[in-house]
Design a protein around this motif. Structure first.
Motif, short mmCIF file in Angstrom:
data_model
loop_
_atom_site.label_atom_id
_atom_site.label_comp_id
_atom_site.label_asym_id
_atom_site.label_seq_id
_atom_site.Cartn_x
_atom_site.Cartn_y
_atom_site.Cartn_z
N GLN A 1 0.82 -1.21 0.00
CA GLN A 1 0.00 0.00 0.00
C GLN A 1 0.86 1.26 0.00
O GLN A 1 2.05 1.24 0.34
CB GLN A 1 -0.92 0.01 1.23
CG GLN A 1 -1.68 -1.28 1.44
CD GLN A 1 -2.49 -1.69 0.24
OE1 GLN A 1 -3.17 -0.86 -0.38
NE2 GLN A 1 -2.42 -2.97 -0.11
N THR A 2 0.25 2.38 -0.37
CA THR A 2 0.93 3.68 -0.33
C THR A 2 0.88 4.20 1.11
O THR A 2 -0.18 4.47 1.65
CB THR A 2 0.24 4.68 -1.26
OG1 THR A 2 0.29 4.19 -2.60
CG2 THR A 2 0.94 6.04 -1.21
N ILE A 3 2.06 4.33 1.70
CA ILE A 3 2.17 4.74 3.10
C ILE A 3 3.26 5.79 3.19
O ILE A 3 4.36 5.61 2.66
CB ILE A 3 2.51 3.54 4.01
CG1 ILE A 3 1.41 2.47 3.91
CG2 ILE A 3 2.69 3.99 5.45
CD1 ILE A 3 1.77 1.18 4.60
N THR A 4 2.97 6.90 3.88
CA THR A 4 3.92 8.00 4.01
C THR A 4 4.05 8.40 5.48
O THR A 4 3.43 7.81 6.36
CB THR A 4 3.46 9.22 3.19
OG1 THR A 4 2.32 9.82 3.83
CG2 THR A 4 3.08 8.82 1.76
N MET A 5 4.85 9.44 5.72
CA MET A 5 4.99 9.96 7.08
C MET A 5 3.68 10.54 7.60
O MET A 5 3.49 10.67 8.81
CB MET A 5 6.08 11.05 7.11
CG MET A 5 7.48 10.50 7.26
SD MET A 5 7.81 9.82 8.89
CE MET A 5 7.88 11.31 9.88
N ARG A 6 2.76 10.88 6.71
CA ARG A 6 1.48 11.43 7.15
C ARG A 6 0.43 10.34 7.38
O ARG A 6 -0.71 10.63 7.68
CB ARG A 6 0.96 12.43 6.11
CG ARG A 6 1.87 13.64 5.88
CD ARG A 6 1.28 14.56 4.83
NE ARG A 6 0.12 15.26 5.32
CZ ARG A 6 -0.80 15.83 4.54
NH1 ARG A 6 -0.69 15.73 3.22
NH2 ARG A 6 -1.83 16.48 5.05
#
Length: 222
Positions: free
Chosen positions: A192-197
């Protein structure tokens, strides 16, 4: 809102101050970028010691991975003579949980995967023990462009103790205009697309997906 409106000085990380721009007109602003938390706290404490009413702004809850602890530590270390009031906010874990349903209905733990201030081995140990304890987990700071392996190792640890089908929810930019929500499983999490946010909530053995919402059963008789 009341605290900011009553303040003459507002201090914070640039994006956070931008997000409350409608409340800061006519006020002295002290803003700075990432990794300048200590400098922001010191500036806020100095102005408060001079007699100003200061709002030190965090995202989420200032007492949950926010600025409250650092402000209290610096005030004591440098003997700043000022009164500090901690005003609670909505933590990212609870904001994300509300978007996903009710995945934190029972015992849960919050873990930050950022090892900027905490040794990674200590974080790994906590994940290992919590995975064994079958607690739902809220993962803060799960991944950045330069920091990928931490989430990969966390998933590897969890998969030793939980089925790959364990429900997982991802909320990115919770409560912001560009918020996104994704339901997946522990086995598919890394795709999945996972970021610091992003805030990642990993269920336990009592977590189920019900009509597109995650629910961790508390044990009520239905």
């Amino acid at each position: 809102m009341q605290a900011i409106s009553r303040s003459s000085v507002v201090v914070g990380y640039t994006p956070y101050i931008d997000s409350v721009a409608d409340l800061t007109g006519g006020k002295e602003l002290i803003v700075s970028g990432m990794k300048q938390e200590r400098e922001r706290c010191m500036a806020a404490l100095r102005r408060a010691a001079e007699g100003a009413t200061v709002a030190l702004v965090s995202s989420g809850d200032p007492g949950v991975y926010g600025m409250a602890g650092l402000a209290l530590e610096l005030a004591q270390a440098h003997d700043f003579q000022c009164t500090i009031e901690i005003i609670p906010g909505v933590s990212a874990a609870n904001a994300a949980a509300a978007r996903l349903g009710a995945p934190l209905m029972l015992d849960y733990a919050c873990i930050s995967l950022s090892d900027l201030l905490i040794p990674w081995e200590r974080i790994r140990q906590r994940i290992e023990l919590l995975a064994q304890a079958d607690m739902a987990l809220a993962l803060y700071n799960p991944r950045s462009t330069k920091r990928v392996r931490q989430l990969e190792e966390a998933v590897e640890i969890l998969l030793r103790h939980r089925p790959a089908a364990t429900p997982v929810g991802i909320v990115t930019a919770a409560s912001a205009a560009d918020e996104t929500t994704t339901l997946t499983t522990l086995g598919n999490l890394l795709e999945q697309t996972i970021t610091m946010r992003s805030l990642v909530i990993i269920g336990n053995s009592d977590t189920r997906e019900l009509n597109g919402m995650l629910v961790t059963a508390r044990g009520y008789r239905l």
